[in-house]
Write an enzyme that holds these catalytic residues in place. Structure first.
Site, PDB file in Angstrom:
ATOM      1  CG  HIS A   1      -1.804   1.190   1.330  1.00  0.00           C
ATOM      2  ND1 HIS A   1      -3.114   1.171   0.912  1.00  0.00           N
ATOM      3  CD2 HIS A   1      -1.567   2.446   1.766  1.00  0.00           C
ATOM      4  CE1 HIS A   1      -3.634   2.375   1.105  1.00  0.00           C
ATOM      5  NE2 HIS A   1      -2.711   3.174   1.624  1.00  0.00           N
ATOM      6  CD  GLU A   2       1.464   3.523   3.710  1.00  0.00           C
ATOM      7  OE1 GLU A   2       1.613   4.602   3.090  1.00  0.00           O
ATOM      8  OE2 GLU A   2       0.438   3.261   4.377  1.00  0.00           O
TER       9      GLU A   2
ATOM     10  CG  HIS B   1       0.342   6.267  -0.742  1.00  0.00           C
ATOM     11  ND1 HIS B   1      -0.660   7.000  -1.320  1.00  0.00           N
ATOM     12  CD2 HIS B   1      -0.240   5.578   0.286  1.00  0.00           C
ATOM     13  CE1 HIS B   1      -1.813   6.763  -0.663  1.00  0.00           C
ATOM     14  NE2 HIS B   1      -1.576   5.901   0.301  1.00  0.00           N
TER      15      HIS B   1
ATOM     16  CD  GLU C   1      -5.740   5.345   0.214  1.00  0.00           C
ATOM     17  OE1 GLU C   1      -4.758   6.098   0.385  1.00  0.00           O
ATOM     18  OE2 GLU C   1      -5.964   4.377   0.950  1.00  0.00           O
TER      19      GLU C   1
HETATM   20 ZN    ZN Z   1      -3.069   5.290   1.714  1.00  0.00          ZN
END
Ligand code: ZN
Length: 508
Positions: A272-273, A276, A303
């Site tokens: 997830h990170e 980003h 996101e």
């Molecule tokens: Zn996030």
């Protein structure tokens, strides 16, 4: 061929000023990152002083009349506005400048002070499960957020909340979000009900193998490298609450946590990170550092990038075809699971209380609840003292679960205590954008699944770089979505994705 004429002095000066301001503001990010990772606990008070000193310098410089003058000169210069990219840059610089100068310095200072006090109050109140102790602080935050929203003037919609939302998802209104969320909610609820009633039960047991932190870390780094995150221009560290932070051009910091019995939790938060982080690494900072052209367009689009790598890649059958032998290499003998078992384990769905632990199917219901509540708090239809009751009944309605305590209910997230109002809906917008982009990507790259099952992600990353990352804030999120996918944002791709994958897995 004639050489490209040099940019006029006022534009060069403006860009230089923005660059200098952004270097100062990235120093604040360094301080923040350090605070969340390695700073000794006793240093907190002085760190707050350092950050407060720095942020007032940055705010003063960003709102200085010199920026205003140069900007006005550039806007009046026809040679600049004929270039579409420069015109977009100026449009966004104007937007930022107007927003910042509309806030009186006194209010900025008051918000900053109440934010840190209220966050401390929230920590204690949550630990003691005492909403009454937090309520006066929440009240202060709501009043301050209304005052802040009023500074920006009455929005076209007439709804103050839109001015807060605009900080995170520019040009999107609460009414537009409602129009997407409302019809989606019963469909998601129905899907979750079917999954809970299904005879097929899926658990993450196959991934609970007692992997050590060192093994999980090595596995995470292997995956990061494969998906294209440049560890030479970034780092991975550990924190209680994982995040991604940009400390400067070529310096993107990711954090994760290794606490769960299942190694899937750390992996998905790392992916997830990293999503980003890949976006940040793809922004054209070498050319435009400090300018909107090198900034992310909105939190929803940000996101979408994290959710794509976490869910659409990391919870896919193709990914586990490749990642299972990699996991075996790092975890050794205890790792006995087959790719199919890990794919299933990564797609466990259950109704739960905590948003950050929620799966792909239930997650958006948590967000919809928060959107409804914060909108009513700002609109004045809900008073802070009635929050727990309304939270609990809406939660039961949306997720079918009885909330046992306010600590696990309306006080579970840090956002409101910190004045982050208008932020929550961007999480679901991110899921929706991700699903819509994913369909288009699969149309454009028909062999994507095959590639992923061999650990090849470069064509996917190239697509994202070309269609999303390189543009910075050149287009609005709505325009970017239309340009990249040919269509305005719709909930259908997300429903197709969830029904397709989970329908097959749970036989519903
Ligand atoms: Zn996030």
């Amino acid at each position: 061929m004639a050489a490209k004429p040099a940019a006029p002095q006022h534009y060069t000066d403006l860009c230089k000023l923005l660059f200098a301001n952004s270097t100062l503001s990235t120093i604040d990010s360094v301080l923040n990152w350090d605070q969340e990772t390695y700073m000794p606990p006793a240093a907190g008070e002085f760190r707050a002083e350092q950050q407060s000193a720095l942020s007032s310098i940055v705010h003063e410089r960003r709102t200085s009349s010199r920026v205003g003058e140069l900007l006005a000169q550039c806007e009046a210069d026809a040679t600049l506005t004929t270039d579409a990219r420069t015109a977009a840059n100026l449009r966004e610089i104007r937007r930022d400048y107007d927003r910042m100068t509309k806030l009186p310095t006194g209010l900025v200072a008051e918000i900053s002070l109440v934010q840190s006090q209220s966050q401390e109050a929230w920590k204690k109140a949550r630990a003691a499960n005492n909403f009454k102790a937090f309520q006066p602080w929440l009240e202060k935050i709501v009043v301050l957020m209304r005052r802040k929203a009023e500074c920006y003037g009455t929005p076209a919609s007439g709804e103050l909340y839109d001015n807060l939302l605009d900080q995170y998802e520019p040009d999107m209104t609460a009414r537009e979000i409602e129009a997407i969320f409302e019809p989606l909610r019963p469909r998601l609820s129905e899907l979750v009900t079917k999954i809970t009633k299904s005879k097929v039960k899926i658990s993450d047991d196959a991934a609970c193998i007692g992997a050590t932190v060192a093994q999980q870390d090595a596995f995470a780094r292997h995956v990061l490298k494969a998906i294209g995150f440049d560890l030479n221009a970034g780092r991975l560290d550990t924190t209680t609450h994982p995040f991604c932070s940009t400390l400067g051009s070529h310096d993107i910091r990711l954090t994760t946590r290794y606490g769960s019995p299942s190694f899937l939790e750390a992996l998905s938060s790392t992916m997830h990170e990293a999503g980003h982080g890949l976006y940040e690494q793809g922004l054209p900072t070498d050319q435009f550092m400090g300018q909107p052209l090198a900034d992310a367009v909105s939190l929803g689009i940000h996101e979408s990038q994290s959710r794509m790598w976490e869910n659409f890649v990391g919870r896919s059958r193709a990914f586990w075809a490749w990642a299972t032998p990699v996991a075996k290499k790092h975890f050794g003998k205890p790792m006995k699971a087959t790719p199919e078992q890990l794919f299933r384990a990564a797609n466990t769905v259950q109704r739960s209380l905590i948003r950050v632990e929620a799966d792909e199917a239930t997650y958006n219901l948590h967000v919809m609840l928060r959107f409804k509540i914060e909108r009513a708090l700002i609109g004045g239809q809900l008073s802070t003292k009635d929050l727990p009751g309304v939270w609990n009944s809406t939660f039961k309605d949306y997720l079918g679960v009885k909330v046992p305590s306010d600590a696990k209910g309306c006080m579970q997230d840090v956002h409101w205590s910190f004045g982050l109002v208008g932020y929550f809906p961007t999480y679901t917008l991110g899921n929706l954008y991700a699903a819509q982009l994913w369909e288009k990507i699969n149309d454009d790259i028909p062999t994507l699944n095959k590639q992923m099952s061999k650990g090849k992600f470069d064509e996917l990353l190239k697509w994202l770089r070309t269609n999303i990352h390189q543009h910075g804030r050149r287009y609005t999120a709505t325009e970017l979505c239309k340009r990249a996918t040919g269509k305005p944002l719709s909930p259908e791709p997300l429903m197709r994705h969830l029904q397709g994958k989970l329908g097959e897995l749970y036989k519903i």
